[in-house]
Design an enzyme around this catalytic site. Structure first.
Site, PDB file in Angstrom:
ATOM      1  CD  GLU A  66      -0.436   4.760   3.857  1.00 40.97           C
ATOM      2  OE1 GLU A  66      -1.568   5.083   4.238  1.00 40.97           O
ATOM      3  OE2 GLU A  66      -0.219   4.107   2.815  1.00 40.97           O
ATOM      4  CG  ASP A 108      -0.946   4.712  -0.905  1.00 40.22           C
ATOM      5  OD1 ASP A 108      -1.506   5.137   0.119  1.00 40.22           O
ATOM      6  OD2 ASP A 108      -1.412   3.797  -1.618  1.00 40.22           O
TER       7      ASP A 108
END
Length: 685
Positions: A381, A311
């Protein structure tokens, strides 16, 4: 053993004597070793029975028979008519064995690498709060996910990504982690997780976890020790001098707006947070922090998880000089610079050294991937927007591997301009910049962005799913997209104690059926977010009964993709694009069967003329249309008609490939050819 020859016949005279035999009366050969042979025996020996050495020539005329002694068998087996066939058979067996080994080695050497589990199936994202509530508290949980694993078997999906379920104060719905090694009680216990994982593996399903390296919760033990200047943890976070009521250290801005610096009274300094103030940034220039995160990766890999979604990685490092970011508008008053869009973020994202850290994470996962059949997947990401070259760096280099792929978010912009030309532009942003031989991927929805069915409109939902599942690479499906769920209305009154953002409109409970709470919670009348009013008709159960539904078409396309070589690993070639239609071919060298995809993203019904594409047959039959009444319809290639939002999958047969004549329009990750005579794939140039 003796034989008597009378005229042309030979008959058995006496059994072979055992020289060691002695009967009960002391008689037998052994007892007579020193006794002279009687005259009668001498006579019989000379007349009736030939000694073996004298009888060889006569035995050669006797046919083999069952029970013959080895002396006779040896006589026959040494003859050419028996010896030669035996030798021929022996060497023939040796040659066949060597040929089989050589063919096996050749097939292995020439066979392309098999698709890994993360390539062969779409990745399905579960937002655990909203998937299935098992205990009636109105919030989805791990046991609820376990209850609904048959949904993935029905859809033929093998890869499941579950958004954060770590222990957390939930200021950012789980992305503010208080303990990376524990499950939040809201979702269950560690035992619940272990049972879920074991059940998934027993069904052939893979689990991908969210990994959140950039920051922790301000309640994390590390932060509490850092703010009190514990010698080991003092530099675990990014601290700098500032005054409680003075100017901030620089103009850096949080993703959520306003300054990314907050003064801490305990330590007497400001700490950096690129997200909420309750999410202090870790200091990845401290090797101890990197080691801590590697230990956490080991912890979950030891549990058996199959991969991680990394993330917000571009925020992991900041420039140590901490200078002001350059403003997008240099003339804007500094006091009005309050959002990330006001700054270029040159010093707070994608810093030198970031990829070294990620490659170290990759190396640790590769150690676990050495276990046969247990490859550990890593997806990254990073929203880099128009700076696509930065995103491509997460694939790694020719010498060092990084992510299996970074998430491709460009199709999220489809609703900005529903047209064939815009769709091709977004697809080509990735395909035209992706390093050669890498594996593409496509995302049309997630927990941070509005649902595609709401932003693009229900008219285009089926066509977008068709695009997602027929483009090359791995599709990512956000829960509910398989049935066309839409945004809900959420106001601050629903969450007086939580940060409310526009992303909540995409996180409503999954609509399983038309019963109470759409089947999400069948124990009480509680749901953490309100349901969409259309749940009585837009739900999994209803769409399973309708072979023309969004769900049925999603399932058909996913199954087709996984069963057809041109769709799961063949060439991708642009064929035609205009203001309405985006069309492309999927084909495999050596395989006569190929697919033409025609999708109308425009605002009017159109007829597409592909008569100039000589590689296509004159007539084309629709295998599947998003408008079911057109299934099986035959079009001349000069007049392919599509309605607004309609997509066609056309299967055709040809001996002429498109890609050799149009190399600039075609892409493939790992080239393979098909040998139709024996039905195998092989490496080809």
């Amino acid at each position: 053993m003796s034989y008597r020859k009378d005229s042309d016949s030979v008959e058995l005279g006496e059994c072979t004597r055992n020289p060691g035999y002695k009967d009960a009366d002391g008689d037998g050969p052994a007892a007579r070793d020193n006794i002279s042979v009687s005259d009668s025996e001498e006579k019989r020996d000379s007349i009736g029975v030939k000694r073996l050495s004298d009888a060889r020539d006569e035995y050669t005329q006797i046919k083999p028979y069952a029970g013959m002694p080895k002396e006779v068998l040896v006589l026959y087996s040494s003859k050419a008519r028996y010896r030669v066939p035996r030798e021929i058979l022996f060497w023939l067996t040796v040659c066949c064995t060597l040929a089989l080994v050589a063919v096996t080695i050749a097939v292995i050497a020439l066979s392309p690498k098999c698709l890994s589990w993360w390539q062969a199936s779409p990745v399905y994202q579960i937002y655990p709060r909203s998937f299935k509530d098992s205990d009636g508290d109105g919030v989805g949980d791990l046991k609820g996910i376990k209850e609904k694993l048959d949904h993935f078997e029905y859809l033929n999906i093998k890869s499941i990504w579950i958004s954060p379920f770590y222990r957390s104060p939930m200021k950012d719905f789980g992305y503010d982690v208080e303990d990376f090694r524990d499950i939040d009680p809201l979702f269950g216990t560690m035992k619940d997780f272990e049972e879920l994982l074991a059940t998934m593996h027993s069904k052939g399903l893979r689990l991908i976890m969210d990994f959140i390296p950039n920051h922790t919760s301000d309640r994390h033990r590390w932060f509490n020790l850092s703010r009190t200047r514990d010698p080991h943890y003092e530099d675990y976070y990014v601290w700098t001098d500032c005054k409680p009521d003075g100017p901030k250290p620089n103009n850096w801005v949080s993703i959520f707006g306003n300054s990314s610096w907050t003064y801490d009274e305990v330590r007497g300094q400001c700490y950096l947070h690129q997200f909420l103030k309750e999410q202090p940034d870790l200091n990845f220039r401290n090797p101890d922090v990197i080691n801590e995160m590697i230990d956490i990766i080991h912890f979950w890999l030891d549990k058996g998880v199959d991969g991680f979604r990394m993330d917000a990685v571009k925020h992991m490092l900041e420039a140590p000089h901490m200078r002001d970011e350059p403003q997008v508008d240099p003339n804007k008053p500094p006091e009005l610079v309050t959002t990330e869009w006001d700054l270029h973020s040159d010093y707070t994202t994608s810093q030198v050294g970031l990829h070294d850290i990620l490659r170290e994470f990759r190396a640790q996962m590769d150690i676990y991937s050495q276990e046969p059949g247990r490859y550990r997947f890593m997806v990254i990401e990073s929203y880099d927007y128009e700076e696509v070259y930065k995103t491509m760096m997460y694939y790694g280099t020719k010498l060092e591997k990084e992510g299996d792929f970074p998430f491709n978010f460009y199709l999220l912009d489809l609703p900005q301009n529903t047209s064939g030309a815009w769709a091709k532009h977004l697809v080509h942003l990735w395909m035209g910049n992706m390093p050669k031989g890498k594996w593409p991927n496509w995302v049309v929805g997630n927990h941070d962005r509005t649902r595609i069915s709401s932003s693009a409109g229900q008219l285009y939902v089926r066509a977008i799913n068709m695009l997602l599942l027929t483009l090359p690479g791995t599709a990512t499906t956000y829960y509910g997209e398989e049935i066309g769920m839409e945004n809900i209305n959420v106001t601050a009154r629903h969450f007086c104690s939580l940060v409310v953002s526009n992303t909540l409109v995409t996180r409503s409970p999954l609509q399983w059926n038309a019963n109470m709470n759409a089947g999400f919670n069948d124990k009480t009348n509680l749901t953490w977010l309100p349901l969409h009013p259309d749940y009585e008709t837009v739900n999994v159960e209803a769409q399973m009964k309708d072979d023309g539904s969004v769900l049925a078409q999603y399932r058909f396309l996913n199954t087709l993709r996984q069963s057809e070589l041109p769709l799961n690993r063949g060439w991708f070639c642009y064929v035609h694009t205009d203001a309405n239609v985006f069309s492309y071919i999927r084909e495999l060298d050596g395989l006569k069967r190929a697919f033409l995809i025609v999708v109308n993203f425009g605002k009017e019904s159109v007829v597409t003329d592909l008569s100039s594409v000589r590689e296509l047959p004159d007539e084309l039959k629709v295998l599947m249309s998003t408008n079911k009444v057109n299934d099986g319809k035959v079009f001349p290639k000069s007049r392919i008609q599509t309605e607004v939002g309609e997509g066609l999958v056309i299967q055709y047969s040809t001996n002429t490939r498109f890609n050799p004549n149009h190399p600039e329009e075609c892409y493939i990750s790992e080239k393979a050819c098909y040998l139709e005579t024996i039905g195998i794939l092989y490496k080809c140039q």
